[in-house]
Design a protein around this motif. Structure first.
Motif, short mmCIF file in Angstrom:
data_model
loop_
_atom_site.label_atom_id
_atom_site.label_comp_id
_atom_site.label_asym_id
_atom_site.label_seq_id
_atom_site.Cartn_x
_atom_site.Cartn_y
_atom_site.Cartn_z
N LEU A 1 -4.93 17.61 0.34
CA LEU A 1 -3.79 17.88 -0.53
C LEU A 1 -2.80 16.71 -0.53
N MET A 2 -2.48 16.19 0.65
CA MET A 2 -1.54 15.07 0.72
C MET A 2 -2.09 13.84 -0.01
N SER A 3 -3.43 13.66 0.01
CA SER A 3 -4.01 12.50 -0.66
C SER A 3 -3.84 12.61 -2.18
N HIS A 4 -3.89 13.84 -2.71
CA HIS A 4 -3.66 14.05 -4.14
C HIS A 4 -2.25 13.56 -4.51
N TYR A 5 -1.26 13.96 -3.71
CA TYR A 5 0.11 13.52 -3.96
C TYR A 5 0.24 12.01 -3.83
N PHE A 6 -0.39 11.46 -2.80
CA PHE A 6 -0.28 10.01 -2.59
C PHE A 6 -0.96 9.25 -3.72
N ASN A 7 -2.08 9.76 -4.22
CA ASN A 7 -2.76 9.11 -5.36
C ASN A 7 -1.87 9.13 -6.60
N THR A 8 -1.17 10.24 -6.81
CA THR A 8 -0.23 10.34 -7.94
C THR A 8 0.89 9.32 -7.77
N LEU A 9 1.43 9.22 -6.56
CA LEU A 9 2.49 8.25 -6.28
C LEU A 9 1.99 6.83 -6.53
N GLN A 10 0.81 6.50 -6.02
CA GLN A 10 0.22 5.16 -6.22
C GLN A 10 0.09 4.84 -7.69
N THR A 11 -0.42 5.79 -8.45
CA THR A 11 -0.61 5.59 -9.89
C THR A 11 0.72 5.27 -10.57
N GLU A 12 1.77 6.04 -10.23
CA GLU A 12 3.09 5.82 -10.83
C GLU A 12 3.69 4.47 -10.42
N ILE A 13 3.53 4.13 -9.15
CA ILE A 13 4.04 2.85 -8.65
C ILE A 13 3.36 1.70 -9.38
N LEU A 14 2.05 1.74 -9.45
CA LEU A 14 1.28 0.67 -10.12
C LEU A 14 1.63 0.61 -11.61
N HIS A 15 1.77 1.76 -12.24
CA HIS A 15 2.11 1.82 -13.66
C HIS A 15 3.47 1.15 -13.94
N ASN A 16 4.38 1.25 -13.00
CA ASN A 16 5.74 0.71 -13.17
C ASN A 16 5.96 -0.62 -12.46
N SER A 17 4.87 -1.26 -12.03
CA SER A 17 4.94 -2.55 -11.34
C SER A 17 4.28 -3.63 -12.19
N ILE A 18 4.64 -4.88 -11.90
CA ILE A 18 3.98 -6.00 -12.57
C ILE A 18 2.57 -6.17 -12.00
N SER A 19 2.48 -6.20 -10.68
CA SER A 19 1.18 -6.36 -10.03
C SER A 19 0.39 -5.07 -10.11
N LYS A 20 -0.89 -5.18 -10.30
CA LYS A 20 -1.76 -4.00 -10.30
C LYS A 20 -2.53 -3.90 -8.98
N ASP A 21 -2.15 -4.77 -8.03
CA ASP A 21 -2.70 -4.73 -6.68
C ASP A 21 -1.71 -3.94 -5.83
N TRP A 22 -2.18 -2.88 -5.17
CA TRP A 22 -1.32 -1.97 -4.42
C TRP A 22 -0.44 -2.69 -3.41
N ALA A 23 -1.04 -3.56 -2.59
CA ALA A 23 -0.28 -4.25 -1.54
C ALA A 23 0.85 -5.10 -2.14
N LYS A 24 0.57 -5.76 -3.24
CA LYS A 24 1.60 -6.60 -3.90
C LYS A 24 2.63 -5.73 -4.64
N ALA A 25 2.14 -4.69 -5.30
CA ALA A 25 3.04 -3.82 -6.07
C ALA A 25 4.08 -3.16 -5.15
N ARG A 26 3.65 -2.76 -3.96
CA ARG A 26 4.58 -2.14 -2.99
C ARG A 26 5.77 -3.03 -2.69
N GLN A 27 5.54 -4.34 -2.69
CA GLN A 27 6.60 -5.30 -2.34
C GLN A 27 7.61 -5.50 -3.47
N GLU A 28 7.30 -4.98 -4.65
CA GLU A 28 8.21 -5.12 -5.78
C GLU A 28 9.33 -4.08 -5.76
#
Length: 152
Positions: A1-28
């Motif tokens: 269940l927590m992974s579903h939420y985290f996947n949703t969060l990742q998708t939103e973060i990447l969608h709203n970031s310049i980088s499409k690489d998770w590690a780089k997008a997190r730093q934005e």
């Protein structure tokens, strides 16, 4: 269940970031604000949350509301968890010493004046306060809690 939420969060973060690489997008992303409000919803979809972190992308200026649990999994900002713990402590006992991390935050955000912050720092380690000092400390603690706990 927590992974579903985290996947949703990742998708939103990447969608709203310049980088499409998770590690780089997190730093934005950085924390723009925090507040408490009952019955909130995290960007991941989890509901209800009480402790909100408004994250802003430094490049796109996009903002997302992320709960306290998700922000710990997403941002490497141990000082943020220290702030939340300090707020919890002060909320549970407003007549106690104001934690240093909150004094610093209050001064940075202009929630208190330089003079007020210096006073809170000066009395932090004192065992006995005069009635006047105690009253001022309590007044400042309430002011900091109010500013931190409700968005304007």
């Amino acid at each position: 269940l927590m992974s579903h939420y985290f996947n949703t969060l990742q998708t939103e973060i990447l969608h709203n970031s310049i980088s499409k690489d998770w590690a780089k997008a997190r730093q934005e992303w950085d924390v723009a604000d925090i507040y408490e409000e009952h019955d909130g919803v995290c960007t991941c979809g989890y509901h209800p949350i009480t402790q909100h972190n408004i994250l802003q992308n430094v490049h796109t200026k996009a903002t997302l509301v992320v709960g306290r649990v998700c922000v710990k999994r997403f941002l490497d900002k141990p000082e943020l968890e220290k702030i939340w713990r300090a707020l919890d402590k002060l909320k549970n006992n407003p007549g106690t010493t104001v934690p240093l991390v909150l004094i610093d935050l209050a001064q940075q955000r202009s929630w208190c004046s330089h003079k007020e912050a210096e006073f809170l720092r000066d009395i932090r380690c004192k065992r006995e306060l005069s009635l006047k000092q105690e009253n001022w400390r309590n007044q400042l603690a309430r002011k900091i809690l109010y500013k931190a706990m409700w968005k304007d």
